[in-house]
Design a protein around this motif. Structure first.
Motif, PDB file in Angstrom:
ATOM      1  N   HIS A  67      -7.892  -2.054  -6.516  1.00  0.00           N
ATOM      2  CA  HIS A  67      -7.492  -1.010  -7.404  1.00  0.00           C
ATOM      3  C   HIS A  67      -6.518  -1.610  -8.586  1.00  0.00           C
ATOM      4  O   HIS A  67      -6.966  -1.339  -9.746  1.00  0.00           O
ATOM      5  CB  HIS A  67      -6.818   0.058  -6.629  1.00  0.00           C
ATOM      6  CG  HIS A  67      -6.429   1.287  -7.676  1.00  0.00           C
ATOM      7  ND1 HIS A  67      -5.430   1.612  -8.662  1.00  0.00           N
ATOM      8  CD2 HIS A  67      -7.309   2.383  -8.175  1.00  0.00           C
ATOM      9  CE1 HIS A  67      -5.368   2.329  -9.367  1.00  0.00           C
ATOM     10  NE2 HIS A  67      -6.536   3.143  -8.899  1.00  0.00           N
ATOM     11  N   THR A  68      -5.568  -2.063  -8.060  1.00  0.00           N
ATOM     12  CA  THR A  68      -4.462  -2.623  -9.142  1.00  0.00           C
ATOM     13  C   THR A  68      -4.251  -4.162  -8.772  1.00  0.00           C
ATOM     14  O   THR A  68      -3.973  -4.295  -7.310  1.00  0.00           O
ATOM     15  CB  THR A  68      -3.259  -1.746  -9.300  1.00  0.00           C
ATOM     16  OG1 THR A  68      -3.816  -0.437  -9.615  1.00  0.00           O
ATOM     17  CG2 THR A  68      -2.431  -2.082 -10.169  1.00  0.00           C
ATOM     18  N   ILE A  69      -4.151  -5.069  -9.655  1.00  0.00           N
ATOM     19  CA  ILE A  69      -3.519  -6.253  -9.404  1.00  0.00           C
ATOM     20  C   ILE A  69      -2.405  -6.613 -10.242  1.00  0.00           C
ATOM     21  O   ILE A  69      -2.300  -6.440 -11.405  1.00  0.00           O
ATOM     22  CB  ILE A  69      -4.783  -7.494  -9.662  1.00  0.00           C
ATOM     23  CG1 ILE A  69      -5.793  -7.125  -8.743  1.00  0.00           C
ATOM     24  CG2 ILE A  69      -4.114  -8.753  -9.350  1.00  0.00           C
ATOM     25  CD1 ILE A  69      -7.355  -7.807  -9.227  1.00  0.00           C
ATOM     26  N   VAL A  70      -1.242  -7.217  -9.479  1.00  0.00           N
ATOM     27  CA  VAL A  70      -0.015  -7.804 -10.425  1.00  0.00           C
ATOM     28  C   VAL A  70       0.199  -8.997  -9.893  1.00  0.00           C
ATOM     29  O   VAL A  70       0.046  -9.446  -8.758  1.00  0.00           O
ATOM     30  CB  VAL A  70       0.969  -6.749  -9.926  1.00  0.00           C
ATOM     31  CG1 VAL A  70       2.222  -7.264 -11.186  1.00  0.00           C
ATOM     32  CG2 VAL A  70       0.839  -5.197 -10.133  1.00  0.00           C
ATOM     33  N   LEU A  71       0.396  -9.931 -11.107  1.00  0.00           N
ATOM     34  CA  LEU A  71       0.493 -11.440 -10.813  1.00  0.00           C
ATOM     35  C   LEU A  71       2.278 -11.588 -11.059  1.00  0.00           C
ATOM     36  O   LEU A  71       2.694 -11.147 -12.125  1.00  0.00           O
ATOM     37  CB  LEU A  71      -0.018 -12.432 -11.590  1.00  0.00           C
ATOM     38  CG  LEU A  71      -1.689 -12.201 -11.529  1.00  0.00           C
ATOM     39  CD1 LEU A  71      -2.307 -13.291 -12.197  1.00  0.00           C
ATOM     40  CD2 LEU A  71      -2.090 -12.429 -10.035  1.00  0.00           C
ATOM     41  N   GLU A  98       0.778  -1.184   0.151  1.00  0.00           N
ATOM     42  CA  GLU A  98       0.008  -0.013   0.040  1.00  0.00           C
ATOM     43  C   GLU A  98       0.779   1.114  -0.155  1.00  0.00           C
ATOM     44  O   GLU A  98       1.658   1.465   0.845  1.00  0.00           O
ATOM     45  CB  GLU A  98      -0.970  -0.014   1.396  1.00  0.00           C
ATOM     46  CG  GLU A  98      -1.891   1.233   1.171  1.00  0.00           C
ATOM     47  CD  GLU A  98      -2.895   0.987   2.463  1.00  0.00           C
ATOM     48  OE1 GLU A  98      -2.628   2.265   3.373  1.00  0.00           O
ATOM     49  OE2 GLU A  98      -3.298   0.057   2.655  1.00  0.00           O
ATOM     50  N   PHE A  99       0.556   2.029  -0.984  1.00  0.00           N
ATOM     51  CA  PHE A  99       1.242   3.245  -1.170  1.00  0.00           C
ATOM     52  C   PHE A  99       0.449   4.513  -1.042  1.00  0.00           C
ATOM     53  O   PHE A  99      -0.645   4.621  -1.949  1.00  0.00           O
ATOM     54  CB  PHE A  99       2.081   3.379  -2.381  1.00  0.00           C
ATOM     55  CG  PHE A  99       3.430   2.424  -2.251  1.00  0.00           C
ATOM     56  CD1 PHE A  99       4.462   2.806  -1.759  1.00  0.00           C
ATOM     57  CD2 PHE A  99       3.450   1.488  -3.179  1.00  0.00           C
ATOM     58  CE1 PHE A  99       5.539   2.196  -1.660  1.00  0.00           C
ATOM     59  CE2 PHE A  99       4.435   0.263  -3.306  1.00  0.00           C
ATOM     60  CZ  PHE A  99       5.470   0.789  -2.464  1.00  0.00           C
ATOM     61  N   SER A 100       0.460   5.344  -0.050  1.00  0.00           N
ATOM     62  CA  SER A 100      -0.470   6.619  -0.013  1.00  0.00           C
ATOM     63  C   SER A 100      -1.931   6.271  -0.089  1.00  0.00           C
ATOM     64  O   SER A 100      -2.744   7.077  -0.539  1.00  0.00           O
ATOM     65  CB  SER A 100      -0.198   7.587  -1.401  1.00  0.00           C
ATOM     66  OG  SER A 100       1.111   8.012  -1.126  1.00  0.00           O
ATOM     67  N   GLY A 101      -2.144   5.021   0.705  1.00  0.00           N
ATOM     68  CA  GLY A 101      -3.495   4.622   0.770  1.00  0.00           C
ATOM     69  C   GLY A 101      -3.927   3.928  -0.049  1.00  0.00           C
ATOM     70  O   GLY A 101      -5.164   3.115   0.137  1.00  0.00           O
ATOM     71  N   ARG A 102      -3.250   3.626  -1.156  1.00  0.00           N
ATOM     72  CA  ARG A 102      -3.960   2.850  -2.195  1.00  0.00           C
ATOM     73  C   ARG A 102      -3.348   1.206  -2.265  1.00  0.00           C
ATOM     74  O   ARG A 102      -1.744   0.947  -2.179  1.00  0.00           O
ATOM     75  CB  ARG A 102      -3.416   3.326  -3.496  1.00  0.00           C
ATOM     76  CG  ARG A 102      -3.800   2.563  -4.880  1.00  0.00           C
ATOM     77  CD  ARG A 102      -3.506   3.190  -6.240  1.00  0.00           C
ATOM     78  NE  ARG A 102      -4.564   4.388  -6.251  1.00  0.00           N
ATOM     79  CZ  ARG A 102      -4.426   5.210  -7.403  1.00  0.00           C
ATOM     80  NH1 ARG A 102      -3.735   5.156  -8.481  1.00  0.00           N
ATOM     81  NH2 ARG A 102      -5.282   6.453  -7.538  1.00  0.00           N
ATOM     82  N   PRO A 103      -4.159   0.384  -2.230  1.00  0.00           N
ATOM     83  CA  PRO A 103      -3.514  -1.005  -2.116  1.00  0.00           C
ATOM     84  C   PRO A 103      -3.280  -1.757  -3.657  1.00  0.00           C
ATOM     85  O   PRO A 103      -3.981  -1.587  -4.463  1.00  0.00           O
ATOM     86  CB  PRO A 103      -4.613  -1.746  -1.557  1.00  0.00           C
ATOM     87  CG  PRO A 103      -5.963  -1.051  -1.921  1.00  0.00           C
ATOM     88  CD  PRO A 103      -5.402   0.410  -1.870  1.00  0.00           C
ATOM     89  N   TYR A 104      -2.163  -2.277  -3.695  1.00  0.00           N
ATOM     90  CA  TYR A 104      -1.758  -3.052  -5.007  1.00  0.00           C
ATOM     91  C   TYR A 104      -1.463  -4.216  -4.488  1.00  0.00           C
ATOM     92  O   TYR A 104      -0.947  -4.780  -3.601  1.00  0.00           O
ATOM     93  CB  TYR A 104      -0.635  -2.476  -5.330  1.00  0.00           C
ATOM     94  CG  TYR A 104      -0.485  -0.946  -5.788  1.00  0.00           C
ATOM     95  CD1 TYR A 104      -0.639  -0.627  -7.139  1.00  0.00           C
ATOM     96  CD2 TYR A 104      -0.219   0.151  -5.037  1.00  0.00           C
ATOM     97  CE1 TYR A 104      -0.637   0.755  -7.544  1.00  0.00           C
ATOM     98  CE2 TYR A 104      -0.284   1.254  -5.162  1.00  0.00           C
ATOM     99  CZ  TYR A 104      -0.234   1.681  -6.384  1.00  0.00           C
ATOM    100  OH  TYR A 104      -0.296   3.001  -6.979  1.00  0.00           O
TER     101      TYR A 104
END
Length: 288
Positions: free
Chosen positions: A58-62, A29-35
């Motif tokens: 919000h955003t998903i990375v595999l 989580e950066f600046s409140g945004r979860p990846y």
């Protein structure tokens, strides 16, 4: 706002047993945004248990498409579609990510059609923007830039470590890999390195027990995963600020637990160390 990592699932491999942890998934989580990084079994429930709602996805990375890292991607996306306002959710991963998501949505065509007609939901097919990446630049948004390093995890060739770099901090996820010295430069100076870990003798005993099911499992383990002292060596050589180990192999073998993993890593790493547990929260410190 403090940046942080939340380990949603810390078990290596797809097997589930009574009392075991969930397979691989995390949030950075950066600046409140979860990846979300990886989507092993249980990711949807664990994301909510970590205090988020599905509208926070919000955003998903595999890192790669082994089942213990991706099997719940489709169900997560479908549940987001069912449970939160429709919006664009970018999903990044190696090929054949697009085929995997399209095939999942096709497999759920009956349910999707019923919900669109009965509940007047909008179609989900353009909600998930799937982007396939290789080594190098992955994406950049207003908070973070993500790059990838191809690591070694045979027989899966499209397997990547991920570097998340914000204005203030850098976090690296090793993904699944054998001992891979180029990861040192990729992780150089990171505030946190999240690395998989294997206990050699414990993994060997696990493979012996599973011979009837997976007769070649030990050959895979020694070719594709990193033992604890080599994990510490990578962290030490890279000069990272904090080492977090997870994706434990084995994760439910008698006589192999956190103390045994820690002892191995401590042979070569003397800095801050977290032996991961499900739902553990690791602050990302910017003060080095």
């Amino acid at each position: 706002m403090t940046d942080r990592i939340i380990l949603l699932g810390t078990k290596g491999g797809p097997r589930i047993s009574t009392g075991s942890s969930w397979p691989s998934s995390s949030v950075v989580e950066f600046s409140g945004r979860p990846y979300i990084v990886d989507c092993g079994l249980g990711v949807t429930r664990q994301f909510v248990e970590a205090g988020y709602t599905l509208s926070d996805v919000h955003t998903i990375v595999l890192t790669h498409l082994h089942s213990d890292h991706c099997i719940e991607l489709g169900p997560l996306l479908h549940t987001v579609w069912c449970s939160s306002p429709k919006r664009q959710v970018p999903v990044y991963g190696p090929a054949p990510l697009k085929q995997m998501v399209a095939s999942f949505l096709e497999s759920m065509a009956y349910d999707i059609d019923v919900r669109m007609k009965d509940e007047k939901q909008l179609a989900p097919h353009d909600m998930f923007k799937c982007v396939e990446f290789a080594e190098g630049f992955v994406f950049r948004d207003e908070f973070v830039e993500v790059t990838a390093l191809q690591v070694v995890h045979p027989p899966v060739t499209e397997t990547y470590a991920l570097r998340f770099r914000s204005q203030d901090a850098t976090v690296v996820f090793s993904g699944d890999t054998r001992y891979f010295p180029p990861l040192v430069d990729f992780s150089r100076g990171a505030d946190v390195l999240v690395h998989e870990v294997m206990h050699h003798e414990g993994a060997r005993r696990m493979c012996e027990r599973l011979t009837a099911i997976k007769p070649d499992l030990w050959a895979h383990m020694i070719a594709a995963h990193t033992v604890g002292d080599d994990v510490g060596r990578i962290a030490s050589d890279a000069g990272v600020g904090h080492l977090v180990v997870q994706h434990f192999t084995p994760s439910d073998e008698p006589d192999v637990g956190p103390p045994e993993f820690e002892a191995l890593v401590r042979e070569t790493w003397s800095g801050p160390l977290t032996i991961g547990t499900d739902l553990a929260i690791i602050p990302v410190s910017h003060q080095r």
